[in-house]
Design an enzyme around this catalytic site. Structure first.
Site, PDB file in Angstrom:
ATOM      1  N   ASP A  35       0.862  -1.183   0.000  1.00  0.00           N
ATOM      2  CA  ASP A  35       0.000   0.000   0.000  1.00  0.00           C
ATOM      3  C   ASP A  35       0.900   1.235   0.000  1.00  0.00           C
ATOM      4  O   ASP A  35       2.025   1.193   0.497  1.00  0.00           O
ATOM      5  CB  ASP A  35      -0.883  -0.009   1.261  1.00  0.00           C
ATOM      6  CG  ASP A  35      -2.157   0.804   1.094  1.00  0.00           C
ATOM      7  OD1 ASP A  35      -3.247   0.208   1.100  1.00  0.00           O
ATOM      8  OD2 ASP A  35      -2.062   2.052   0.954  1.00  0.00           O
ATOM      9  N   ASN A  92      -8.960   1.549  -3.888  1.00  0.00           N
ATOM     10  CA  ASN A  92     -10.296   2.128  -3.798  1.00  0.00           C
ATOM     11  C   ASN A  92     -10.760   2.717  -5.126  1.00  0.00           C
ATOM     12  O   ASN A  92      -9.962   3.230  -5.905  1.00  0.00           O
ATOM     13  CB  ASN A  92     -10.372   3.170  -2.676  1.00  0.00           C
ATOM     14  CG  ASN A  92      -9.077   3.937  -2.499  1.00  0.00           C
ATOM     15  OD1 ASN A  92      -8.011   3.459  -2.872  1.00  0.00           O
ATOM     16  ND2 ASN A  92      -9.182   5.133  -1.980  1.00  0.00           N
ATOM     17  N   PHE A 163     -17.075 -10.687  -2.818  1.00  0.00           N
ATOM     18  CA  PHE A 163     -18.448 -10.574  -2.308  1.00  0.00           C
ATOM     19  C   PHE A 163     -18.512 -10.525  -0.784  1.00  0.00           C
ATOM     20  O   PHE A 163     -19.591 -10.616  -0.215  1.00  0.00           O
ATOM     21  CB  PHE A 163     -19.305 -11.732  -2.824  1.00  0.00           C
ATOM     22  CG  PHE A 163     -19.524 -11.706  -4.315  1.00  0.00           C
ATOM     23  CD1 PHE A 163     -20.464 -10.834  -4.866  1.00  0.00           C
ATOM     24  CD2 PHE A 163     -18.789 -12.508  -5.167  1.00  0.00           C
ATOM     25  CE1 PHE A 163     -20.668 -10.794  -6.237  1.00  0.00           C
ATOM     26  CE2 PHE A 163     -18.994 -12.474  -6.543  1.00  0.00           C
ATOM     27  CZ  PHE A 163     -19.931 -11.612  -7.081  1.00  0.00           C
ATOM     28  N   LEU A 164     -17.353 -10.420  -0.131  1.00  0.00           N
ATOM     29  CA  LEU A 164     -17.390 -10.441   1.334  1.00  0.00           C
ATOM     30  C   LEU A 164     -18.170  -9.244   1.863  1.00  0.00           C
ATOM     31  O   LEU A 164     -18.172  -8.175   1.262  1.00  0.00           O
ATOM     32  CB  LEU A 164     -15.974 -10.439   1.924  1.00  0.00           C
ATOM     33  CG  LEU A 164     -15.101  -9.195   1.792  1.00  0.00           C
ATOM     34  CD1 LEU A 164     -15.404  -8.158   2.857  1.00  0.00           C
ATOM     35  CD2 LEU A 164     -13.649  -9.595   1.879  1.00  0.00           C
ATOM     36  N   ALA A 165     -18.850  -9.438   2.984  1.00  0.00           N
ATOM     37  CA  ALA A 165     -19.510  -8.321   3.661  1.00  0.00           C
ATOM     38  C   ALA A 165     -18.696  -8.008   4.905  1.00  0.00           C
ATOM     39  O   ALA A 165     -18.172  -8.921   5.558  1.00  0.00           O
ATOM     40  CB  ALA A 165     -20.946  -8.687   4.027  1.00  0.00           C
ATOM     41  N   CYS A 278     -20.007   0.132  -0.741  1.00  0.00           N
ATOM     42  CA  CYS A 278     -20.364  -0.475  -2.030  1.00  0.00           C
ATOM     43  C   CYS A 278     -21.732  -0.097  -2.582  1.00  0.00           C
ATOM     44  O   CYS A 278     -21.843   0.270  -3.753  1.00  0.00           O
ATOM     45  CB  CYS A 278     -20.307  -1.986  -1.917  1.00  0.00           C
ATOM     46  SG  CYS A 278     -18.635  -2.600  -1.890  1.00  0.00           S
ATOM     47  N   ARG A 348     -17.898   4.353   6.106  1.00  0.00           N
ATOM     48  CA  ARG A 348     -18.166   4.943   4.792  1.00  0.00           C
ATOM     49  C   ARG A 348     -19.669   4.899   4.472  1.00  0.00           C
ATOM     50  O   ARG A 348     -20.296   3.866   4.562  1.00  0.00           O
ATOM     51  CB  ARG A 348     -17.347   4.220   3.716  1.00  0.00           C
ATOM     52  CG  ARG A 348     -15.870   4.587   3.792  1.00  0.00           C
ATOM     53  CD  ARG A 348     -15.039   3.828   2.789  1.00  0.00           C
ATOM     54  NE  ARG A 348     -14.885   2.426   3.165  1.00  0.00           N
ATOM     55  CZ  ARG A 348     -14.200   1.547   2.454  1.00  0.00           C
ATOM     56  NH1 ARG A 348     -13.628   1.899   1.331  1.00  0.00           N
ATOM     57  NH2 ARG A 348     -14.103   0.299   2.865  1.00  0.00           N
TER      58      ARG A 348
HETATM   59  C1  UDX Z   1     -22.022  -5.435   0.712  1.00  0.00           C
HETATM   60  C2  UDX Z   1     -22.385  -6.788   0.094  1.00  0.00           C
HETATM   61  O1  UDX Z   1     -23.222  -7.512   1.008  1.00  0.00           O
HETATM   62  C3  UDX Z   1     -21.125  -7.581  -0.211  1.00  0.00           C
HETATM   63  O2  UDX Z   1     -21.454  -8.796  -0.867  1.00  0.00           O
HETATM   64  C4  UDX Z   1     -20.218  -6.745  -1.104  1.00  0.00           C
HETATM   65  O3  UDX Z   1     -18.997  -7.427  -1.348  1.00  0.00           O
HETATM   66  C5  UDX Z   1     -19.929  -5.405  -0.466  1.00  0.00           C
HETATM   67  O4  UDX Z   1     -21.152  -4.728  -0.151  1.00  0.00           O
HETATM   68  P1  UDX Z   1     -21.266  -4.621   3.116  1.00  0.00           P
HETATM   69  O5  UDX Z   1     -21.466  -3.255   2.571  1.00  0.00           O
HETATM   70  O6  UDX Z   1     -20.003  -4.924   3.834  1.00  0.00           O
HETATM   71  O7  UDX Z   1     -21.385  -5.694   1.959  1.00  0.00           O
HETATM   72  O8  UDX Z   1     -22.441  -4.937   4.163  1.00  0.00           O
HETATM   73  P2  UDX Z   1     -23.937  -5.487   4.053  1.00  0.00           P
HETATM   74  O9  UDX Z   1     -24.100  -6.534   5.078  1.00  0.00           O
HETATM   75  O10 UDX Z   1     -24.332  -5.841   2.690  1.00  0.00           O
HETATM   76  O11 UDX Z   1     -24.791  -4.231   4.554  1.00  0.00           O
HETATM   77  C6  UDX Z   1     -24.865  -3.034   3.801  1.00  0.00           C
HETATM   78  C7  UDX Z   1     -25.782  -2.046   4.482  1.00  0.00           C
HETATM   79  O12 UDX Z   1     -27.133  -2.476   4.419  1.00  0.00           O
HETATM   80  C8  UDX Z   1     -25.481  -1.842   5.972  1.00  0.00           C
HETATM   81  O13 UDX Z   1     -25.578  -0.485   6.298  1.00  0.00           O
HETATM   82  C9  UDX Z   1     -26.549  -2.651   6.661  1.00  0.00           C
HETATM   83  O14 UDX Z   1     -26.841  -2.181   7.956  1.00  0.00           O
HETATM   84  C10 UDX Z   1     -27.718  -2.458   5.706  1.00  0.00           C
HETATM   85  N1  UDX Z   1     -28.714  -3.537   5.808  1.00  0.00           N
HETATM   86  C11 UDX Z   1     -28.372  -4.805   5.462  1.00  0.00           C
HETATM   87  C12 UDX Z   1     -30.001  -3.248   6.244  1.00  0.00           C
HETATM   88  O15 UDX Z   1     -30.306  -2.098   6.556  1.00  0.00           O
HETATM   89  N2  UDX Z   1     -30.910  -4.270   6.328  1.00  0.00           N
HETATM   90  C13 UDX Z   1     -30.607  -5.547   5.996  1.00  0.00           C
HETATM   91  O16 UDX Z   1     -31.496  -6.402   6.111  1.00  0.00           O
HETATM   92  C14 UDX Z   1     -29.294  -5.821   5.560  1.00  0.00           C
HETATM   93  P1  ADP Z   2     -11.625  -1.163  -0.124  1.00  0.00           P
HETATM   94  O1  ADP Z   2     -12.830  -1.165   0.789  1.00  0.00           O
HETATM   95  O2  ADP Z   2     -12.016  -1.241  -1.579  1.00  0.00           O
HETATM   96  O3  ADP Z   2     -10.606  -2.181   0.252  1.00  0.00           O
HETATM   97  P2  ADP Z   2      -9.969   0.899   1.080  1.00  0.00           P
HETATM   98  O4  ADP Z   2     -10.025   2.374   0.920  1.00  0.00           O
HETATM   99  O5  ADP Z   2     -10.219   0.288   2.409  1.00  0.00           O
HETATM  100  O6  ADP Z   2     -10.956   0.297  -0.019  1.00  0.00           O
HETATM  101  O7  ADP Z   2      -8.530   0.382   0.622  1.00  0.00           O
HETATM  102  C1  ADP Z   2      -7.901   0.738  -0.569  1.00  0.00           C
HETATM  103  C2  ADP Z   2      -6.396   0.886  -0.289  1.00  0.00           C
HETATM  104  O8  ADP Z   2      -5.719   1.062  -1.539  1.00  0.00           O
HETATM  105  C3  ADP Z   2      -6.024   2.095   0.584  1.00  0.00           C
HETATM  106  O9  ADP Z   2      -5.321   1.659   1.724  1.00  0.00           O
HETATM  107  C4  ADP Z   2      -5.125   2.952  -0.343  1.00  0.00           C
HETATM  108  O10 ADP Z   2      -4.064   3.597   0.343  1.00  0.00           O
HETATM  109  C5  ADP Z   2      -4.597   1.922  -1.323  1.00  0.00           C
HETATM  110  N1  ADP Z   2      -4.135   2.475  -2.603  1.00  0.00           N
HETATM  111  C6  ADP Z   2      -4.783   3.331  -3.414  1.00  0.00           C
HETATM  112  N2  ADP Z   2      -4.038   3.592  -4.526  1.00  0.00           N
HETATM  113  C7  ADP Z   2      -2.907   2.864  -4.417  1.00  0.00           C
HETATM  114  C8  ADP Z   2      -1.740   2.682  -5.253  1.00  0.00           C
HETATM  115  N3  ADP Z   2      -1.621   3.300  -6.430  1.00  0.00           N
HETATM  116  N4  ADP Z   2      -0.766   1.865  -4.805  1.00  0.00           N
HETATM  117  C9  ADP Z   2      -0.896   1.227  -3.614  1.00  0.00           C
HETATM  118  N5  ADP Z   2      -1.955   1.351  -2.794  1.00  0.00           N
HETATM  119  C10 ADP Z   2      -2.956   2.151  -3.176  1.00  0.00           C
END
Ligand code: UDX
Ligand code: ADP
Length: 466
Positions: A35, A92, A163-165, A278, A348
């Site tokens: 990073d 990102n 696809f991890l949450a 996301c 976020r």
């Molecule tokens: C999501 C997708 O689930 C995951 O597959 C993808 O890789 C990244 O985006 P994430 O954002 O980590 O994951 O969390 P998620 O569990 O999906 O929840 C997203 C938002 O929806 C949260 O703010 C959660 O509180 C809200 N939510 C979720 C609800 O309000 N109600 C629900 O029933 C489920």
């Molecule tokens: P995500 O949820 O997609 O993983 P994050 O913002 O948590 O997003 O992480 C993205 C990471 O990528 C940050 O730590 C950022 O510093 C790093 N990053 C962005 N651009 C570069 C780059 N050109 N080289 C190396 N690391 C980078």
């Protein structure tokens, strides 16, 4: 092709946990996560894993097991690229804040920088894997840069969306519903690259859960999955407002519809609004793509999911103001939770940020407690909105290190994240500490309405009419 060394560019919420689990399940592969952010890498390398930059249940244990064995965190990006057979791009891709597509399209500048760096440094053939969520056809842009700026080195580009949450990342990675790998199966080299990545996952994922598709299907599947999930939350949230008007209970409605096997019971919890890095970003991205092809009806359809989510956040804060006799000016309001969901320190797009901002516009005095989010992050989230000076945010909002500090003398409590510990609080004691009437606005429907009303609270639960 046997992969012996992997490099992952980006040590964030996606790159970090994904590589930690690959290192655990593939002890024969050297995994280096790089990073540009030195502080982040230092935290990943912290003694005893005491300060990992990401909180995820179960993550620290695996880092302890693998770090220094076959897992390494570094800022030496060029060296890691040079040594790797396979490079994951996990940087990102925020929504653009400038120029064409501002507020909608994904900003691909970090991806492009990575591609250029890979092209510059590589001396041998490499497989490049897109891990970040990307608009459809980004792979072709990456390939173009690599093919035209590289020094004769051959690159294969794969799409392998994650696809991890958050909050369940480790379990999602260890037992994924599916792994999706998009590649160019029309060439021998493309097939080999696909096989190489399939072989890595096959170390712990059953074969029938590893899907291979063409690159564009893979990229679009990720956007589609997130759009469907977000749509489900907006759908249940839309119904929650009808419930509040009619006296129905959204939990009963969710249960009743979730027993229909075609609908299914998951992801039907009404809330103060979805957050996370996301959902909103990916839908806006989808809207932008649809518009750019002239598909205005498709764009409007998906945009409504985000508009509904904004409405849910705003109507929650409006309800607080209206209930507190149309003014919260100078009133102490405790916000419990700032993370966008429980079991993560990620904030976020958290609904809490919008709710807090709306209440600050009404001159409320906010006291925030979140078990995992730092004070620095909370102020950064508010300052990022640019709606008032940072010193005003500091004056109007205090970050508390205990819930009791936040609650003492408060007129109202708003629950914005569904942390389990909130359920276990001594609500009788809390009632004693508050101004009367004591109001609770439960934006996650986690508390027991009749118990709280028996204590004496005026209790409002999202999606539940009186
Ligand atoms: C999501 C997708 O689930 C995951 O597959 C993808 O890789 C990244 O985006 P994430 O954002 O980590 O994951 O969390 P998620 O569990 O999906 O929840 C997203 C938002 O929806 C949260 O703010 C959660 O509180 C809200 N939510 C979720 C609800 O309000 N109600 C629900 O029933 C489920
Ligand atoms: P995500 O949820 O997609 O993983 P994050 O913002 O948590 O997003 O992480 C993205 C990471 O990528 C940050 O730590 C950022 O510093 C790093 N990053 C962005 N651009 C570069 C780059 N050109 N080289 C190396 N690391 C980078």
């Amino acid at each position: 092709m046997k992969i012996e060394s992997i490099c992952c560019i980006g040590a964030g919420y996606v790159g970090g946990p994904t590589m930690v689990v690959i290192a655990k399940q593939c002890p024969h592969i050297k995994v280096t996560v790089v990073d540009i952010n030195q502080a982040r890498i230092d935290d990943w390398n912290s003694n005893d894993c005491g300060e990992l930059p990401i909180f995820e249940p179960g993550l620290a244990e695996i880092v302890k097991e693998t770090r220094g064995r076959n897992l390494f965190f570094s800022t030496n990006i060029d060296k890691a690229i040079d040594e790797a057979d396979m490079i994951f791009i996990s940087v990102n891709t925020p929504t653009k804040t400038y120029g064409k597509g501002k507020g909608m399209a994904a900003d691909l500048k970090y991806i492009e920088l990575c591609a250029r760096q890979i092209a510059k440094v590589s001396k041998q053939d490499k497989i490049v894997v897109e891990k970040s969520t990307l608009p459809v056809r980004t792979a072709s842009a990456i390939k173009n840069i690599l093919d035209h700026t590289g020094n004769g080195v051959q690159f294969q580009i794969l799409s392998n969306p994650e696809f991890l949450a958050e909050g369940t990342a480790v379990q999602d990675l260890l037992k994924p519903d599916r792994v999706l790998i998009g590649g160019d199966a029309s060439t021998k080299a493309g097939q080999k690259a696909i096989e190489a990545l399939v072989d890595i996952y096959a170390n712990w994922v059953p074969n029938d859960k590893i899907l291979t598709t063409n690159v564009w299907s893979s990229e679009l599947s990720k956007l589609t999955a997130n759009a469907f999930l977000a749509q489900r939350v907006s759908s249940i949230n839309a119904m929650s407002e009808i419930c509040e008007m009619t006296g129905a209970d959204i939990k009963e409605v969710s249960k009743a519809i979730g027993m229909d096997s075609r609908i299914g019971p998951k992801f039907l919890n009404a809330s103060v609004g979805f957050g996370g890095s996301c959902f909103q970003k990916d839908i806006l991205n989808l809207v932008y793509i649809a518009k750019s092809y002239g598909l205005n009806e498709v764009a409007d359809y998906w945009e409504q999911v985000v508009l509904m989510n904004d409405h849910q956040k705003n109507r929650f804060s409006d309800n607080i103001v209206n209930t507190l006799y149309n003014t919260v000016s100078g009133k102490k309001i405790a916000l419990l939770g700032w993370a966008f969901k429980k079991d993560t320190n990620d904030t976020r797009e958290s609904a809490a940020i919008r709710v807090a901002d709306n209440l600050l516009n009404e001159q409320a005095n906010l006291f925030v407690f979140d078990p995992k989010v730092t004070e620095e992050q909370i102020y950064a989230d508010l300052d990022y909105l640019g709606n008032r000076f940072p010193e005003d945010n500091k004056n109007l909002l205090q970050v508390c290190s205990t819930p009791y500090e936040a609650i003492e003398g408060a007129h109202a409590i708003a629950i914005l994240t569904e942390w389990d510990e909130f359920k276990a609080y001594d609500w009788k004691e809390i009632y004693e500490q508050m101004q009367k009437p004591a109001f609770i606005f439960d934006g996650r429907a986690i508390l027991d309405k009749s118990k709280l009303e028996d204590i004496g609270f005026v209790y409002y639960q999202i999606g539940r009419g009186n």
